[in-house]
Write an enzyme that holds these catalytic residues in place. Structure first.
Site, mmCIF file in Angstrom:
data_model
loop_
_atom_site.group_PDB
_atom_site.id
_atom_site.type_symbol
_atom_site.label_atom_id
_atom_site.label_comp_id
_atom_site.label_asym_id
_atom_site.label_seq_id
_atom_site.Cartn_x
_atom_site.Cartn_y
_atom_site.Cartn_z
ATOM 1 N N TYR A 33 90.977 41.728 78.288
ATOM 2 C CA TYR A 33 90.541 40.456 78.858
ATOM 3 C C TYR A 33 89.555 40.669 79.987
ATOM 4 O O TYR A 33 89.401 41.783 80.500
ATOM 5 C CB TYR A 33 91.743 39.640 79.340
ATOM 6 C CG TYR A 33 92.361 40.117 80.637
ATOM 7 C CD1 TYR A 33 92.097 39.457 81.848
ATOM 8 C CD2 TYR A 33 93.215 41.219 80.674
ATOM 9 C CE1 TYR A 33 92.669 39.892 83.038
ATOM 10 C CE2 TYR A 33 93.790 41.651 81.852
ATOM 11 C CZ TYR A 33 93.513 40.986 83.034
ATOM 12 O OH TYR A 33 94.068 41.418 84.215
ATOM 13 N N LYS A 150 91.138 47.258 80.780
ATOM 14 C CA LYS A 150 91.651 45.951 81.224
ATOM 15 C C LYS A 150 92.399 45.281 80.072
ATOM 16 O O LYS A 150 91.910 44.357 79.422
ATOM 17 C CB LYS A 150 90.508 45.071 81.739
ATOM 18 C CG LYS A 150 90.981 43.902 82.599
ATOM 19 C CD LYS A 150 89.794 43.219 83.264
ATOM 20 C CE LYS A 150 90.211 42.005 84.067
ATOM 21 N NZ LYS A 150 90.987 42.357 85.276
ATOM 22 N N GLU A 182 96.589 50.428 93.583
ATOM 23 C CA GLU A 182 95.896 49.142 93.699
ATOM 24 C C GLU A 182 96.924 48.027 93.823
ATOM 25 O O GLU A 182 98.130 48.270 93.776
ATOM 26 C CB GLU A 182 94.996 48.904 92.483
ATOM 27 C CG GLU A 182 95.717 48.986 91.151
ATOM 28 C CD GLU A 182 94.769 49.060 89.967
ATOM 29 O OE1 GLU A 182 93.581 48.709 90.116
ATOM 30 O OE2 GLU A 182 95.216 49.454 88.872
ATOM 31 N N LEU A 206 91.925 50.113 87.866
ATOM 32 C CA LEU A 206 90.921 49.321 87.176
ATOM 33 C C LEU A 206 89.568 49.510 87.853
ATOM 34 O O LEU A 206 89.468 49.540 89.069
ATOM 35 C CB LEU A 206 91.306 47.840 87.209
ATOM 36 C CG LEU A 206 90.347 46.901 86.463
ATOM 37 C CD1 LEU A 206 90.429 47.153 84.963
ATOM 38 C CD2 LEU A 206 90.658 45.455 86.780
#
Length: 286
Positions: A33, A150, A182, A206
């Protein structure tokens, strides 16, 4: 007003949108996505999101559902049909509907499923939280090893977000081998003096589109950028901390695990980076 959404080439009311029960995104989380922000009715860093989408698809050996030009036109059409001034567009591509359930990938004759929808966020550019800052907790990072893709495999980030909610704070920063990776849906940073420190790109995090832009603007503004892992203790000793993502831009972080960071309020470097990001992205929006 009913939202107009996009499903496999068709625009339709959200209550009429359907995807097969055999879709691999539903059965296997076999999909990727992107989230693209909208400011003043225009798309922010769309080329960056498109490049990352292709990277995610390539890493999972999935075919692109349409051309980049068609993708851009679809995003613009959703903005227009839904009257979005500030907000975001969520895009999801899955390996499609093979007509049955199997762990094996279907052959190339199965077309990908592509869906997209908008969410209005009227306070996107002037978020109240940017004036007070986020409070976070640290939690173990137990996600799979390819966080650079992702994917729609978001169960643990969702659980970590719920841990934060139960603790009465805004988010969780995940920790692996003693170092912050993260946030649940954002990249993490600390500031010491004129130096911005954030984890280097790898399979561990990411590859944030907002991250790329913010670090570029920071370097152009003569801030020093150091890409390396940092510990929770370093966060506590930092002058400032912040997070970046498409839907929060540059968000101050003022507390971790109950410990105040810096002055316990948004600092001048973070404020400047947020201002730079919004200013430059507005200029480049499409």
């Amino acid at each position: 007003m009913t939202r107009t959404v996009y499903v496999n080439g068709t625009y339709l009311p959200e209550d009429q949108a359907t995807v097969s029960v055999f879709d691999r995104g539903f059965l296997m989380a076999d999909g990727v996505y992107e989230v693209t922000s909208v400011l003043d009715g225009k798309l922010i860093d769309f080329d960056g999101h498109t490049r990352r989408l292709h990277r995610s698809l390539s890493e999972l050996e999935m075919q692109a559902p349409c051309s980049d030009d068609d993708l851009l036109e679809m995003h613009r059409e959703l903005v227009r049909r839904n009257g979005i001034d500030q907000g975001m567009i969520y895009l999801q591509v899955t390996r499609g509907n093979p007509g049955d359930r199997s762990f094996l990938f279907p052959d190339g004759s199965v077309k990908p499923t592509i869906v997209a929808f908008t969410q209005a966020i009227p306070t996107l550019a002037d978020a109240p939280a940017a004036k007070t800052g986020f409070k976070v907790i640290s939690v173990p990072d137990i996600r799979w090893g390819r966080r650079d893709i992702k994917t729609v495999q978001l169960l643990y980030p969702s659980m970590a977000k719920m841990m934060a909610k139960k603790a009465g704070v805004d988010d969780s920063w995940m920790v692996e081998d003693g170092h912050v990776t993260e946030g649940t849906s954002n990249n993490a940073y600390i500031i010491k003096g004129n130096r911005i420190i954030t984890r280097q790109l790898s399979n561990d995090i990411l590859h944030g589109i907002t991250r790329t832009a913010v670090l570029r603007f920071a370097a152009e503004a003569q801030f020093e950028v150091e890409e390396r892992p940092f510990t929770v203790e370093e966060v506590k000793q930092a002058d400032e901390a912040f997070a970046t993502a498409a839907t929060i831009f540059v968000m101050p972080v003022v507390e971790i695990d109950g410990a105040q960071i810096g002055a316990g309020k948004p600092g001048p470097v973070t404020a400047r980076l947020r201002e730079l990001y919004i200013e430059e992205m507005r200029k480049a929006a499409v």
